[in-house]
Each structure stands twice: as C-alpha cells, then as structure tokens.
Enzyme design. Structure first.
Site, PDB file in Angstrom:
ATOM      1  CG  HIS A 157      -1.670   1.250   1.456  1.00 18.13           C
ATOM      2  ND1 HIS A 157      -2.974   1.409   1.036  1.00 18.13           N
ATOM      3  CD2 HIS A 157      -1.328   2.419   2.049  1.00 18.13           C
ATOM      4  CE1 HIS A 157      -3.394   2.624   1.366  1.00 18.13           C
ATOM      5  NE2 HIS A 157      -2.402   3.257   1.979  1.00 18.13           N
ATOM      6  CD  GLU A 158       1.904   3.481   3.786  1.00 18.79           C
ATOM      7  OE1 GLU A 158       2.003   4.539   3.126  1.00 18.79           O
ATOM      8  OE2 GLU A 158       1.011   3.298   4.626  1.00 18.79           O
ATOM      9  CG  HIS A 161       0.660   6.331  -0.601  1.00 20.77           C
ATOM     10  ND1 HIS A 161      -0.552   6.754  -1.102  1.00 20.77           N
ATOM     11  CD2 HIS A 161       0.404   5.834   0.634  1.00 20.77           C
ATOM     12  CE1 HIS A 161      -1.494   6.529  -0.218  1.00 20.77           C
ATOM     13  NE2 HIS A 161      -0.955   5.952   0.850  1.00 20.77           N
ATOM     14  CG  ASP A 167      -4.398   6.766   1.623  1.00 22.13           C
ATOM     15  OD1 ASP A 167      -3.872   7.696   2.265  1.00 22.13           O
ATOM     16  OD2 ASP A 167      -3.891   5.633   1.528  1.00 22.13           O
TER      17      ASP A 167
END
Length: 211
Positions: A157-158, A161, A167
């Site tokens: 997930h990170e 980014h 998000d």
C-alpha cells in the site's frame, strides 16, 4: 530563487489525508474508524495538499531525468533501499514483485546504495510514505501496526503512494489503496486492475505527465 523543503506524508489510514494528483485524480475520502483508533474528519489543509502534489512531482522529476538521458525509454526503474527495514525485507521484496508483475511502465529494483526512496521501520503512530519534495523519500513501517494489520499489505500500500496512487479508504478489500478501511482481516496485497491501470497511465512511456 529560494527552494523550501517540503514534507508530504501518505499513510495506511490512521488519519485521512487529502491527496492531490494531476489530471483526473479523485481526493481521498475521510477514513472510517479503524479498530482501536478514533475516526477523523480532518480532510487536510491547503498546505498539505500542495505538499502531496510536491511528493508526486518529485517522483516524476526523477523519472523525467532518466527519460532525458534515454529518449527511447519505455519504462522507468525506480530504485529502493531496505537497509533500515531489515525486519520487513521479505515483505518489501514481495511487494516489489507484486507491483512489477502488475504494471509495465515502471519497475521497482532494490539497490545496495542510495535509492530513489528507502524503507525504514520503528515504533510510531502508523505507517506512511514521506518525501522531502526533491525525489528522495522514504516509507516508514510501524511495528505495532504491522502486527495488527497484514504487513505485506501495508508495504504494498505504501509503495503504491510512491507510484502516485492516493488513498481510498472507502474501497473494498480488493482495492489495495483502501488501506485500513476493510479492517485487519483484509490480507489482499495486490492492486486491482484499475489501480494498476492508473499507475501505468501515470508512468506512460516511462514518465508521467504532471500538469
């Protein structure tokens, strides 16, 4: 011309942050309450929005430099360093493999030296991706959060980014960037087809167009 240092952070979801991206980006909705955490209605300040834009542009600047050196470049390799996150070395390698098999226009590669971004670990108030606004940032993985949530999903997930994705806490478990929204039981660490397409669009021809 004076250049100020910017700090933009994008987390797994302990606080809702408004993320501004070029073109048809959609602002992230307010994060629902995660178990053990209080819901936040904070949508982000104008300064934070500008800093998040700087985060995206910084990564793109690094890609643009590579393309300038090789005009025929069809994909960009973004390097990362895991020296300061030994506990998550396996998750980081798996997350990179997941992203590399999910997208075509950008690839992640570990480096033994200074990379475009790095991973670090420790005890804090949540995992997040951060940049100084000049192309070199880091991803922080929080030990406690990695025990409550699936650590590979956190890392993937990170990393999303760093590749330019915002998000979307209201999304389903099948959406990687929904972060903590679906709860600790969600163990999906793969981007869905739409997220993969977004990253490929952002990095089209090896570099995204930042408007």
């Amino acid at each position: 011309m004076k250049r100020s240092v910017l700090s933009a952070t994008l987390g797994l979801g302990l606080a809702a942050t408004l993320v501004a991206l070029p073109t048809a980006a959609v602002a992230a909705p307010t994060a629902p309450a995660a178990p053990g955490h209080t819901a936040s209605t904070y949508a982000g300040s104008a300064e934070e929005t500008a800093n998040n834009q700087a985060f995206f542009r910084a990564v793109m600047a690094s890609a643009e430099a590579r393309r300038a050196a090789d005009p025929w470049l069809q994909s960009v390799t973004v390097t990362y360093d895991t020296t300061n996150a030994p506990s998550f070395a396996g998750d980081i390698a798996n997350a990179a493999q997941i992203w590399n098999s999910s997208v075509h226009n950008v690839q992640l590669q570990e480096t033994s030296g200074t990379g475009d971004f790095s991973y670090t670990e420790g005890d804090g108030s949540g995992s997040y991706a951060s940049t100084d606004g000049h192309g070199h940032g880091y991803i922080f993985i929080d030990h406690q959060q990695a025990q409550e949530y699936y650590s590979l999903r956190i890392v993937a997930h990170e990393t999303g980014h760093v590749l330019g994705l915002p998000d979307d806490y209201s999304g389903p478990c099948s959406e990687l960037m929904s972060g903590h929204g679906p709860g600790p039981s969600c163990t999906n660490a793969h981007p869905d087809a739409n997220e993969s397409a977004q990253v490929d669009a952002l990095w089209a021809n090896g570099v995204a167009t930042a408007n």
